[in-house]
Design an enzyme around this catalytic site. Sequence first.
Site, mmCIF file in Angstrom:
data_model
loop_
_atom_site.group_PDB
_atom_site.id
_atom_site.type_symbol
_atom_site.label_atom_id
_atom_site.label_comp_id
_atom_site.label_asym_id
_atom_site.label_seq_id
_atom_site.Cartn_x
_atom_site.Cartn_y
_atom_site.Cartn_z
ATOM 1 N N LYS A 161 -20.547 6.664 -12.595
ATOM 2 C CA LYS A 161 -19.319 7.340 -13.035
ATOM 3 C C LYS A 161 -18.119 6.862 -12.224
ATOM 4 O O LYS A 161 -17.067 6.511 -12.781
ATOM 5 C CB LYS A 161 -19.499 8.852 -12.924
ATOM 6 C CG LYS A 161 -20.593 9.390 -13.834
ATOM 7 C CD LYS A 161 -20.802 10.882 -13.668
ATOM 8 C CE LYS A 161 -21.944 11.371 -14.553
ATOM 9 N NZ LYS A 161 -22.192 12.821 -14.390
ATOM 10 N N SER A 195 -6.694 -1.061 -5.060
ATOM 11 C CA SER A 195 -6.969 -1.148 -3.633
ATOM 12 C C SER A 195 -7.760 -2.425 -3.391
ATOM 13 O O SER A 195 -8.313 -3.004 -4.323
ATOM 14 C CB SER A 195 -7.759 0.075 -3.170
ATOM 15 O OG SER A 195 -8.036 0.014 -1.794
ATOM 16 N N ASP A 200 -6.455 14.638 -6.157
ATOM 17 C CA ASP A 200 -6.276 13.281 -5.657
ATOM 18 C C ASP A 200 -7.628 12.799 -5.149
ATOM 19 O O ASP A 200 -8.252 13.468 -4.321
ATOM 20 C CB ASP A 200 -5.244 13.281 -4.525
ATOM 21 C CG ASP A 200 -4.938 11.893 -3.974
ATOM 22 O OD1 ASP A 200 -5.513 10.910 -4.461
ATOM 23 O OD2 ASP A 200 -4.128 11.805 -3.033
ATOM 24 N N MET A 201 -8.104 11.685 -5.655
ATOM 25 C CA MET A 201 -9.415 11.205 -5.215
ATOM 26 C C MET A 201 -9.485 9.678 -5.221
ATOM 27 O O MET A 201 -8.840 9.004 -6.026
ATOM 28 C CB MET A 201 -10.528 11.734 -6.130
ATOM 29 C CG MET A 201 -10.449 11.257 -7.575
ATOM 30 S SD MET A 201 -11.938 11.625 -8.555
ATOM 31 C CE MET A 201 -13.011 10.266 -8.052
ATOM 32 N N ALA A 202 -10.257 9.151 -4.277
ATOM 33 C CA ALA A 202 -10.701 7.770 -4.378
ATOM 34 C C ALA A 202 -11.891 7.758 -5.327
ATOM 35 O O ALA A 202 -12.591 8.762 -5.475
ATOM 36 C CB ALA A 202 -11.108 7.248 -3.008
ATOM 37 N N GLY A 219 -7.252 21.184 -4.958
ATOM 38 C CA GLY A 219 -6.102 20.978 -4.080
ATOM 39 C C GLY A 219 -5.651 22.203 -3.325
ATOM 40 O O GLY A 219 -4.797 22.098 -2.425
ATOM 41 N N GLN A 220 -6.184 23.386 -3.624
ATOM 42 C CA GLN A 220 -5.709 24.610 -2.976
ATOM 43 C C GLN A 220 -6.004 24.613 -1.484
ATOM 44 O O GLN A 220 -5.198 25.094 -0.683
ATOM 45 C CB GLN A 220 -6.343 25.835 -3.634
ATOM 46 C CG GLN A 220 -5.792 27.162 -3.110
ATOM 47 C CD GLN A 220 -6.418 28.370 -3.792
ATOM 48 O OE1 GLN A 220 -7.389 28.247 -4.551
ATOM 49 N NE2 GLN A 220 -5.872 29.544 -3.536
ATOM 50 N N HIS A 254 0.854 -1.196 0.000
ATOM 51 C CA HIS A 254 0.000 0.000 0.000
ATOM 52 C C HIS A 254 0.886 1.241 0.000
ATOM 53 O O HIS A 254 1.799 1.371 0.807
ATOM 54 C CB HIS A 254 -0.877 -0.026 1.261
ATOM 55 C CG HIS A 254 -1.812 1.120 1.394
ATOM 56 N ND1 HIS A 254 -1.539 2.193 2.212
ATOM 57 C CD2 HIS A 254 -3.014 1.365 0.831
ATOM 58 C CE1 HIS A 254 -2.550 3.051 2.155
ATOM 59 N NE2 HIS A 254 -3.466 2.573 1.324
#
Length: 349
Positions: free
Chosen positions: A224, A140, A174-176, A306-307, A116
């Site tokens: 989606k 994952s 960044d996303m799951a 991301g800011q 991981h």
Amino acid sequence: MKVSRETLFQLIQQKLTKAGLNSDHAATVAEVLVFADARGIHSHGAVRVEYYAERISKGGTNRKPVFQMEQTGPCSAVLHADNAAGQVAAKRGMLHAIELAQEKGVAVVGISRMGHSGAISYFVQQAARAGLIGISLCQSDPMVVPFGGAEIYYGTNPLAFAAPGENGDIMTFDMATTVQAWGKILDARSRQEPIPATWAVDSHGAPTTDPFAVHALLPAAGPKGYGLMMMIDVLSGILLGLPFGKQVSSMYDDLSHGRNLGQLHIVINPAFFSSSELFRQHLSQTMSELNAIQPAPGFNQVYYPGQNLDLYEKESTTHGIEIVDDIYDYLVSDAIYTRSYETKNPFAQ
């Protein structure tokens, strides 16, 4: 409680070294975990240390991996990671992808048989700091019901993107591919806090707000997110000849064996498509234009992706990183781990 970035890094490195990692590998893992906590991604920060330490101590993370970089084409390679700590393998793979993209314009590097790797935004930021565009996808363990389904098949299968602007600015996403990552459930458990009913379902398939009752996660935006997690499983699993779908190993099943996970880095050099200077200029212009948009009712500011995490990182670097008291107590203790994570049930309490 709050601790300094340096203190948290030292505590994590020391714990992982005590569990059996060499100091260099422990430092890399600690660096990625602190990066996550500093940015407010507590689901992928120090909350993971005890699990990592147990897996390391039981041999499920290879303490002496033999890395083999297979150059499969002019712009492609596969890093055979020998079930090394995922952060170590992913960082090494990205460094090679950066070198390839600087010379060839694009690079696609797979990492085969790894552990991981944590917050994958860390690795795409490696590329952005080198003036390149970074994309990363990884597998994952299965804990998500497909859209319309009642049985688990895919993992949270995250993706990340980062690109450089001017003056050191980086836009990071960044996303799951689930509504929330599994680590968010772990974080809620550690804090004894409820979760939104839209994140997960219980053993009866009903929405739950109890993080300890979670039986499966839900895909983001229904079909989606489902489609995205399929794509990521294909590119980071099937493409590399690794286990895929529900065959992917569980994080918590038999901590004495390697996980054999896959990750794929894609790096693009803007200089091969327009110019690096123009790319940076236009990306910074995008950031400024997004910030200048009138906020909707209930919002004070429009942030570029991301800011908000960038701002959180600046704040925590100055004033300390917030971690749960129980996690701090574990980090300063003599124990490698105080309770076992090893179970056949990935949702065990």
